[in-house]
Write a protein that holds these residues in place. Structure first.
Motif, PDB file in Angstrom:
ATOM      1  N   VAL A 140     -34.865  24.276  14.980  1.00 14.94           N
ATOM      2  CA  VAL A 140     -36.067  24.667  15.731  1.00 14.94           C
ATOM      3  C   VAL A 140     -36.862  25.708  14.947  1.00 14.94           C
ATOM      4  CG1 VAL A 140     -36.849  25.848  17.828  1.00 14.94           C
ATOM      5  CG2 VAL A 140     -35.144  24.014  17.982  1.00 14.94           C
TER       6      VAL A 140
ATOM      7  N   GLY B 209     -38.597  22.994  21.010  1.00  8.51           N
ATOM      8  CA  GLY B 209     -37.632  22.380  20.115  1.00  8.51           C
ATOM      9  C   GLY B 209     -36.519  21.670  20.865  1.00  8.51           C
TER      10      GLY B 209
ATOM     11  N   TRP C 212     -37.765  18.390  22.271  1.00  9.07           N
ATOM     12  CA  TRP C 212     -37.882  17.352  21.250  1.00  9.07           C
ATOM     13  C   TRP C 212     -36.515  16.839  20.820  1.00  9.07           C
ATOM     14  CZ3 TRP C 212     -41.560  14.227  20.686  1.00  9.07           C
ATOM     15  CH2 TRP C 212     -42.875  14.607  20.898  1.00  9.07           C
TER      16      TRP C 212
ATOM     17  N   VAL D  70     -38.670  24.125  11.979  1.00 12.46           N
ATOM     18  CA  VAL D  70     -39.809  23.299  12.388  1.00 12.46           C
ATOM     19  C   VAL D  70     -40.970  24.186  12.839  1.00 12.46           C
ATOM     20  CG1 VAL D  70     -40.547  21.559  14.089  1.00 12.46           C
ATOM     21  CG2 VAL D  70     -38.373  21.308  12.907  1.00 12.46           C
TER      22      VAL D  70
ATOM     23  N   CYS E  21     -50.891  22.061   7.468  1.00  3.99           N
ATOM     24  CA  CYS E  21     -50.906  22.992   8.595  1.00  3.99           C
ATOM     25  C   CYS E  21     -51.619  24.298   8.251  1.00  3.99           C
ATOM     26  CB  CYS E  21     -49.487  23.272   9.070  1.00  3.99           C
ATOM     27  SG  CYS E  21     -48.746  21.888   9.953  1.00  3.99           S
TER      28      CYS E  21
ATOM     29  N   SER F  30     -52.949  23.466  13.747  1.00  2.00           N
ATOM     30  CA  SER F  30     -51.688  22.764  13.991  1.00  2.00           C
ATOM     31  C   SER F  30     -51.695  21.939  15.270  1.00  2.00           C
ATOM     32  CB  SER F  30     -50.533  23.765  14.021  1.00  2.00           C
ATOM     33  OG  SER F  30     -50.701  24.678  15.083  1.00  2.00           O
TER      34      SER F  30
ATOM     35  N   ASP G 172     -49.408  17.334  16.092  1.00  2.00           N
ATOM     36  CA  ASP G 172     -48.159  17.570  16.806  1.00  2.00           C
ATOM     37  C   ASP G 172     -47.144  16.491  16.447  1.00  2.00           C
ATOM     38  OD1 ASP G 172     -46.142  18.243  18.483  1.00  2.00           O
ATOM     39  OD2 ASP G 172     -47.240  17.861  20.328  1.00  2.00           O
ATOM     40  N   GLU G 173     -46.371  16.731  15.386  1.00  3.97           N
ATOM     41  CA  GLU G 173     -45.353  15.788  14.937  1.00  3.97           C
ATOM     42  C   GLU G 173     -44.030  16.512  14.753  1.00  3.97           C
ATOM     43  OE1 GLU G 173     -47.388  14.418  11.396  1.00  3.97           O
ATOM     44  OE2 GLU G 173     -47.804  12.531  12.383  1.00  3.97           O
ATOM     45  N   HIS G 174     -43.668  17.321  15.712  1.00  5.68           N
ATOM     46  CA  HIS G 174     -42.461  18.131  15.587  1.00  5.68           C
ATOM     47  C   HIS G 174     -41.203  17.274  15.454  1.00  5.68           C
ATOM     48  CE1 HIS G 174     -45.125  21.365  16.404  1.00  5.68           C
ATOM     49  NE2 HIS G 174     -45.276  21.057  17.674  1.00  5.68           N
TER      50      HIS G 174
ATOM     51  N   THR H  71     -40.930  16.007  11.894  1.00  7.12           N
ATOM     52  CA  THR H  71     -40.515  17.088  11.012  1.00  7.12           C
ATOM     53  C   THR H  71     -39.008  17.337  11.164  1.00  7.12           C
ATOM     54  OG1 THR H  71     -42.705  18.103  11.181  1.00  7.12           O
ATOM     55  CG2 THR H  71     -40.929  19.505  10.378  1.00  7.12           C
TER      56      THR H  71
ATOM     57  N   VAL I  74     -41.337  25.808  15.943  1.00  6.95           N
ATOM     58  CA  VAL I  74     -41.717  25.677  17.349  1.00  6.95           C
ATOM     59  C   VAL I  74     -40.868  26.638  18.178  1.00  6.95           C
ATOM     60  CG1 VAL I  74     -42.490  23.281  17.147  1.00  6.95           C
ATOM     61  CG2 VAL I  74     -40.110  23.746  17.739  1.00  6.95           C
TER      62      VAL I  74
END
Length: 116
Positions: A57, A67, A70, A60, A22, A27, A31-33, A36, A62
């Protein structure tokens, strides 16, 4: 669980590599929140720690809204235990088993590559 400490190291290595990535690449193309979040929740499990939605959150990196969306998706997908907003967040038993399998396979692949 003893094996979880070894798996924790693998998860931490994956998280560290992702952080380096990152820093070097924009970033928005990675986008793989949710992934993570799963890795972070496994590390917390291995450390015998709980984590709140807000801390997860934040870790991570975000916004709260992103968050929460997700986390809601992970609950719907059966990866995270259903909970009320603001409660502690934890992996489901099924997700724990799959994370253990993934981390074992990832560590084995790394050892195989290292050996060759």
């Amino acid at each position: 669980m003893t094996g979880d400490q070894r798996r924790r190291k693998t998860a931490m290595a994956i998280l560290a590599v992702r952080q380096v990535r990152c820093q070097l690449f924009p970033s928005e193309i990675f986008d793989e929140h949710a992934w993570t979040m799963l890795l972070q929740l496994f590390v917390n499990l291995a450390d015998n720690q709980t984590t709140t939605e807000n801390i997860l959150v934040h870790n991570v990196g975000v916004s709260v809204g992103v968050g929460q969306r997700w986390i809601a998706h992970l609950v719907k997908d059966g990866q995270v235990v259903s909970r009320e907003s603001g409660d502690d967040v934890a992996l489901t038993g099924d997700a724990i088993g799959r994370m253990r399998s993934f981390l074992d396979l990832a560590a084995n692949e790394a050892h195989e590559i290292e050996a060759n």
